[in-house]
Design a protein around this motif. Sequence first.
Motif, PDB file in Angstrom:
ATOM      1  N   UNK A  53       0.796  -1.322  -0.091  1.00 19.97           N
ATOM      2  CA  UNK A  53       0.000  -0.158  -0.018  1.00 19.97           C
ATOM      3  C   UNK A  53       0.922   1.339   0.085  1.00 19.97           C
ATOM      4  N   UNK A  54       2.062   1.326   0.692  1.00 18.50           N
ATOM      5  CA  UNK A  54       2.751   2.294   0.826  1.00 18.50           C
ATOM      6  C   UNK A  54       3.504   2.609  -0.665  1.00 18.50           C
ATOM      7  N   UNK A  55       4.035   1.583  -1.339  1.00 22.08           N
ATOM      8  CA  UNK A  55       4.632   1.941  -2.505  1.00 22.08           C
ATOM      9  C   UNK A  55       3.425   2.548  -3.533  1.00 22.08           C
ATOM     10  N   UNK A  56       2.236   1.722  -3.430  1.00 25.75           N
ATOM     11  CA  UNK A  56       1.525   2.020  -4.357  1.00 25.75           C
ATOM     12  C   UNK A  56       0.842   3.564  -4.127  1.00 25.75           C
ATOM     13  N   UNK A  57       0.931   4.247  -2.816  1.00 26.47           N
ATOM     14  CA  UNK A  57       0.513   5.527  -2.620  1.00 26.47           C
ATOM     15  C   UNK A  57       1.913   6.440  -3.066  1.00 26.47           C
TER      16      UNK A  57
END
Length: 73
Positions: free
Chosen positions: A7-11
């Motif tokens: 999720x962090x990388x996607x954000x």
Amino acid sequence: MKTRSLIAFALIVIGIIAFAYQGITYTTSEDAIDIGPLKVSTQETHTIPIPPIVGGIALVGGILLLAVRTKSV
């Protein structure tokens, strides 16, 4: 922990893309005149603006998710 990193990388990616493009552009086509075999169509370009603050929030949120560790119970 793996889901949180994903999720962090996607954000972060969404934040970078939002800064780069600053909007979504699409084209619609509609028939202006339709008389028998004569057809005239028009194309109109529309833009949905994305404010830079949205990209910044997504980028900072992704970085914070990567930086902050959770306590394991």
